[in-house]
Each structure stands twice: as C-alpha cells, then as structure tokens.
Design a protein around this motif. Structure first.
Motif, mmCIF file in Angstrom:
data_model
loop_
_atom_site.group_PDB
_atom_site.id
_atom_site.type_symbol
_atom_site.label_atom_id
_atom_site.label_comp_id
_atom_site.label_asym_id
_atom_site.label_seq_id
_atom_site.Cartn_x
_atom_site.Cartn_y
_atom_site.Cartn_z
ATOM 1 N N PHE A 136 -5.510 -11.831 -12.669
ATOM 2 C CA PHE A 136 -6.907 -12.275 -12.641
ATOM 3 C C PHE A 136 -7.619 -11.756 -11.392
ATOM 4 O O PHE A 136 -8.774 -11.315 -11.451
ATOM 5 N N ILE A 137 -6.943 -11.804 -10.256
ATOM 6 C CA ILE A 137 -7.534 -11.300 -9.013
ATOM 7 C C ILE A 137 -7.816 -9.799 -9.123
ATOM 8 O O ILE A 137 -8.868 -9.324 -8.688
ATOM 9 N N THR A 138 -6.901 -9.069 -9.700
ATOM 10 C CA THR A 138 -7.109 -7.624 -9.890
ATOM 11 C C THR A 138 -8.324 -7.363 -10.763
ATOM 12 O O THR A 138 -9.166 -6.507 -10.453
ATOM 13 N N GLU A 139 -8.434 -8.108 -11.838
ATOM 14 C CA GLU A 139 -9.538 -7.898 -12.790
ATOM 15 C C GLU A 139 -10.881 -8.330 -12.231
ATOM 16 O O GLU A 139 -11.876 -7.608 -12.354
ATOM 17 N N GLN A 140 -10.920 -9.500 -11.601
ATOM 18 C CA GLN A 140 -12.196 -10.081 -11.191
ATOM 19 C C GLN A 140 -12.636 -9.677 -9.788
ATOM 20 O O GLN A 140 -13.839 -9.615 -9.515
ATOM 21 N N PHE A 141 -11.690 -9.401 -8.908
ATOM 22 C CA PHE A 141 -12.032 -9.103 -7.518
ATOM 23 C C PHE A 141 -11.743 -7.654 -7.148
ATOM 24 O O PHE A 141 -11.924 -7.264 -6.000
ATOM 25 N N ARG A 142 -11.256 -6.884 -8.131
ATOM 26 C CA ARG A 142 -10.980 -5.454 -7.941
ATOM 27 C C ARG A 142 -10.016 -5.196 -6.780
ATOM 28 O O ARG A 142 -10.185 -4.263 -5.994
ATOM 29 N N ILE A 143 -9.025 -6.058 -6.671
ATOM 30 C CA ILE A 143 -7.975 -5.902 -5.672
ATOM 31 C C ILE A 143 -6.717 -5.470 -6.408
ATOM 32 O O ILE A 143 -6.227 -6.175 -7.282
ATOM 33 N N GLN A 144 -6.199 -4.323 -6.073
ATOM 34 C CA GLN A 144 -5.072 -3.760 -6.812
ATOM 35 C C GLN A 144 -3.731 -4.246 -6.260
ATOM 36 O O GLN A 144 -3.638 -4.770 -5.157
ATOM 37 N N GLU A 145 -2.692 -4.046 -7.086
ATOM 38 C CA GLU A 145 -1.326 -4.321 -6.638
ATOM 39 C C GLU A 145 -0.950 -3.355 -5.510
ATOM 40 O O GLU A 145 -1.431 -2.235 -5.495
ATOM 41 N N PRO A 146 -0.136 -3.753 -4.535
ATOM 42 C CA PRO A 146 0.526 -5.061 -4.413
ATOM 43 C C PRO A 146 -0.317 -6.116 -3.701
ATOM 44 O O PRO A 146 0.127 -7.249 -3.554
ATOM 45 N N ALA A 149 -0.945 -9.323 -5.706
ATOM 46 C CA ALA A 149 0.249 -10.167 -5.809
ATOM 47 C C ALA A 149 0.483 -10.925 -4.495
ATOM 48 O O ALA A 149 0.869 -12.098 -4.509
ATOM 49 N N GLU A 150 0.261 -10.255 -3.383
ATOM 50 C CA GLU A 150 0.417 -10.912 -2.087
ATOM 51 C C GLU A 150 -0.597 -12.042 -1.922
ATOM 52 O O GLU A 150 -0.268 -13.119 -1.407
ATOM 53 N N LEU A 151 -1.822 -11.794 -2.373
ATOM 54 C CA LEU A 151 -2.852 -12.831 -2.306
ATOM 55 C C LEU A 151 -2.482 -14.011 -3.200
ATOM 56 O O LEU A 151 -2.634 -15.168 -2.811
ATOM 57 N N ALA A 152 -2.014 -13.717 -4.401
ATOM 58 C CA ALA A 152 -1.633 -14.781 -5.328
ATOM 59 C C ALA A 152 -0.511 -15.637 -4.741
ATOM 60 O O ALA A 152 -0.548 -16.871 -4.817
ATOM 61 N N THR A 153 0.475 -14.981 -4.137
ATOM 62 C CA THR A 153 1.580 -15.705 -3.510
ATOM 63 C C THR A 153 1.082 -16.591 -2.375
ATOM 64 O O THR A 153 1.491 -17.757 -2.239
ATOM 65 N N ASP A 154 0.187 -16.053 -1.568
ATOM 66 C CA ASP A 154 -0.374 -16.804 -0.437
ATOM 67 C C ASP A 154 -1.172 -18.010 -0.922
ATOM 68 O O ASP A 154 -1.008 -19.132 -0.423
ATOM 69 N N LEU A 155 -2.011 -17.799 -1.937
ATOM 70 C CA LEU A 155 -2.854 -18.882 -2.441
ATOM 71 C C LEU A 155 -2.030 -20.009 -3.047
ATOM 72 O O LEU A 155 -2.282 -21.192 -2.788
#
Length: 204
Positions: A136-146, A149-155
């Motif tokens: 979702f972060i990649t799609e909506q905030f245009r933040i690519q892997e990795p 994934a790091e942001l998702a883990t942190d959140l």
C-alpha cells in the motif's frame, strides 16, 4: 442430523480451537476434543490422525481468521495516511484480543517442538501484515522496495510497542473477544499512531 465429511471436519476444527485456547497444547487431549465436538475418537482420528496435525490445522484456521479481520489498508479510508493509521491501529487491536494472545503464547511454547507451525503463524500475523502495508505504501506514497518494507516494519513495530508485549506477558489485561472496528478508538490510542504515521510518511 449427524455431521459428516467436510462439515464434521470443520466442526471438529472449531471445537479444537476452543479447547487449545482454553487448555493449551499439553493439557489438550484428543479425548477432550472429541467430547467437545460431540463426535467419536474414531471420527476425530479419521480427519486428524494426530494431535500435532490437529494443532497445525488450528493454527491455519487462526491465521485465516486473523488476516480476514485485518483486511488491507485500502479498506479503511480513501485518505492514504488515515488508511495506514487505522490499519496499524487495527493490527494492534487484533493482537491485544485474548484469543490472539493465547495463540501467540501457544506458538512460542511449541516453537521448539513444532517450529514449522510457529513459523507459519508468525509469517501470517507479522510478515503478511507487513507485506500488505508495504504494498500500500508503494502504491499510494510512491516509495519503492526495500524502503516501503522498512517503513511498514517500523510503523507496525511502533504500533505494537509497548502494549502488545505487556499484554503478551500478562502485565496488561487483554481486550475482550468482542473488540471490533466499532470499539477501535476506545481500545487503541489511534491519535498516538496517527502522530508517528504522519511523521514518517510523506504527503501522498
């Protein structure tokens, strides 16, 4: 009319889930499960040849139930930042419910004996939840892997700490089984989560 086939198998599985959550793995016997399911041990063993296999099946059920309740971030709000906020809050709320805490404790207790089952449960609860948020972060905030994934883990990590660990160790009382989306803002400090979500994520 007596249950048969897949209907009986599903009934046994749900009955076993309740017994495992009440008694834990060690104190649960196939006799108790058969009695709770109102079926014979012969029928029970026909569907689940051992307690280990029954336990794995219960874990599979728990994973499916959890992920169905969690859903994906886009189901919570059309606003991307709010969707992430509510998703993280719901993630915490579901793990604070008494059945989830008991299942986590069982997974930890049996990790050495049944590492595959515990690992699969961990992947469903934590890794799959993270993957859904990262996508979702990649799609909506245009933040690519990795980075996504790091942001998702942190959140999700910030969402869990410290309440989940306090509840896991019995320091905090678990949420009741009936906790759902309607009680989310009562059960969880959503404003706290919104604070670090807006800090860590850019404007979409």
């Amino acid at each position: 009319m007596a249950r048969r086939g897949e209907e009986l198998k599903e009934h046994i599985l749900w009955s076993a889930k309740d017994v495992f959550l009440e008694l834990g793995f060690e104190r649960t016997s196939m006799d108790v499960v058969a009695a709770r399911a109102s079926t014979s041990k012969r029928s029970l063993y026909a569907h689940f040849p051992s307690k280990d296999l029954l336990f794995r099946a219960v874990f599979d059920l728990a994973r499916t139930m959890y992920l169905n309740r969690l859903k994906t971030p886009d189901t919570y709000s059309q606003d991307a930042t709010e969707a992430v906020t509510v998703y993280c809050a719901r993630f915490l709320q579901l793990l604070l419910r008494e059945p989830a805490l008991r299942t986590c404790r069982m997974g930890i207790a049996e990790a050495e004996r049944l590492p595959e089952a515990s690992s699969q449960y961990h992947d469903a609860i934590f890794r799959t939840s993270q993957d859904r948020l990262a996508a979702f972060i990649t799609e909506q905030f245009r933040i690519q892997e990795p980075a996504s994934a790091e942001l998702a883990t942190d959140l999700l990590g910030r969402s869990l700490h410290p309440r989940f660990f306090q509840a896991l160790f019995g320091v905090e009382k678990p949420l009741p089984v009936g906790s759902d989306e309607d009680s989310l803002h009562t059960d969880v400090d959503v404003d706290r989560i919104r604070g670090f979500v807006t800090t860590l994520l850019p404007t979409p």
